[in-house]
Design an enzyme around this catalytic site. Structure first.
Site, PDB file in Angstrom:
ATOM      1  N   ASN A  81      46.030  72.396  34.853  1.00  0.00           N
ATOM      2  CA  ASN A  81      46.921  72.689  33.734  1.00  0.00           C
ATOM      3  C   ASN A  81      46.177  73.448  32.625  1.00  0.00           C
ATOM      4  O   ASN A  81      44.966  73.643  32.699  1.00  0.00           O
ATOM      5  CB  ASN A  81      47.539  71.399  33.205  1.00  0.00           C
ATOM      6  N   HIS A 111      21.404  69.267  27.934  1.00  0.00           N
ATOM      7  CA  HIS A 111      20.081  69.671  27.467  1.00  0.00           C
ATOM      8  C   HIS A 111      19.132  68.495  27.566  1.00  0.00           C
ATOM      9  O   HIS A 111      19.536  67.336  27.444  1.00  0.00           O
ATOM     10  CB  HIS A 111      20.147  70.151  26.003  1.00  0.00           C
ATOM     11  N   GLY A 134      45.081  64.318  30.976  1.00  0.00           N
ATOM     12  CA  GLY A 134      44.854  65.236  29.869  1.00  0.00           C
ATOM     13  C   GLY A 134      43.793  64.757  28.891  1.00  0.00           C
ATOM     14  O   GLY A 134      43.629  63.571  28.654  1.00  0.00           O
ATOM     15  N   THR A 157      31.282  59.205  32.511  1.00  0.00           N
ATOM     16  CA  THR A 157      29.834  59.386  32.502  1.00  0.00           C
ATOM     17  C   THR A 157      29.192  58.996  33.828  1.00  0.00           C
ATOM     18  O   THR A 157      28.036  59.323  34.067  1.00  0.00           O
ATOM     19  CB  THR A 157      29.191  58.545  31.380  1.00  0.00           C
ATOM     20  N   LYS A 158      29.939  58.263  34.674  1.00  0.00           N
ATOM     21  CA  LYS A 158      29.418  57.771  35.955  1.00  0.00           C
ATOM     22  C   LYS A 158      30.459  58.020  37.039  1.00  0.00           C
ATOM     23  O   LYS A 158      31.639  58.207  36.753  1.00  0.00           O
ATOM     24  CB  LYS A 158      29.127  56.272  35.870  1.00  0.00           C
ATOM     25  N   LYS A 175      41.933  49.422  36.957  1.00  0.00           N
ATOM     26  CA  LYS A 175      42.731  48.849  38.050  1.00  0.00           C
ATOM     27  C   LYS A 175      42.272  49.468  39.368  1.00  0.00           C
ATOM     28  O   LYS A 175      41.846  50.611  39.412  1.00  0.00           O
ATOM     29  CB  LYS A 175      44.212  49.182  37.813  1.00  0.00           C
TER      30      LYS A 175
END
Length: 180
Positions: A81, A111, A134, A157-158, A175
């Site tokens: 989208n 960085h 979104g 992040t994982k 869930k």
């Protein structure tokens, strides 16, 4: 070097070639985004101007932003989208049947914390049937598992396990899905 995940100094003369390619891709994206087009018209323009191998069954809605077109692989029946930003120097693979909501950021670049002029790259992989809500942010090195759902606004992040819903900052399992 970027695709191999090796640290790259922004002061390295070889980095200048990558920076030039990135700037050229930004310019092409800007040109593409300036003219309103239907998904079908845009599809052919993306292939022509950026060289992305975009299957006939997949669409990207404008505006979109990408820094390295050669770092993006898109499967069949993918929908991306509007206003998706893809920092793809480290490689982004989007498998079949993936849905990506508006304002999503896919970032393969970071960085080094001690030497900030050093750039680090890790690939992002979004597996078959995943749905990215979104305003989500997917960070370097993350794999989103098959049929997983990333809730809107999540910061991932994982790695995300297959058949799960994750949300929040940082994203956590909300869930487990019973998908057969």
């Amino acid at each position: 070097m970027m695709r191999n995940g090796e640290p790259v100094s922004m002061n390295d003369p070889e980095y200048a070639a990558a920076a030039t390619l990135i700037a050229d891709t930004w310019k092409k994206c800007e040109e593409i985004n300036c003219i309103p087009r239907t998904c079908w018209e845009l599809h052919d323009v993306i292939i022509e101007k950026l060289g992305i191998q975009l299957p006939e069954t997949s669409n990207i809605v404008q505006p979109f932003h990408i820094d390295m077109a050669s770092g993006l692989e898109v499967g069949e029946n993918v929908f991306i989208n509007y206003n998706c930003s893809m920092m793809s120097c480290g490689g982004i693979t989007i498998e079949d049947g993936v849905q990506i909501g508006p304002n999503v950021m896919l970032v393969t670049t970071n960085h080094d914390f001690a030497k900030r002029e050093w750039v680090l790259h890790k690939p992002i992989v979004i597996k078959k049937g995943a749905w990215i809500g979104g305003r989500s942010l997917i960070l370097p090195g993350v794999t989103v598992g098959e049929n997983a759902v990333v809730a809107g606004g999540a910061v991932v992040t994982k790695d995300v396990e297959p058949n799960t819903i994750v949300g929040g900052n940082p994203a956590k399992v909300i869930k487990r899905l019973d998908i057969k």
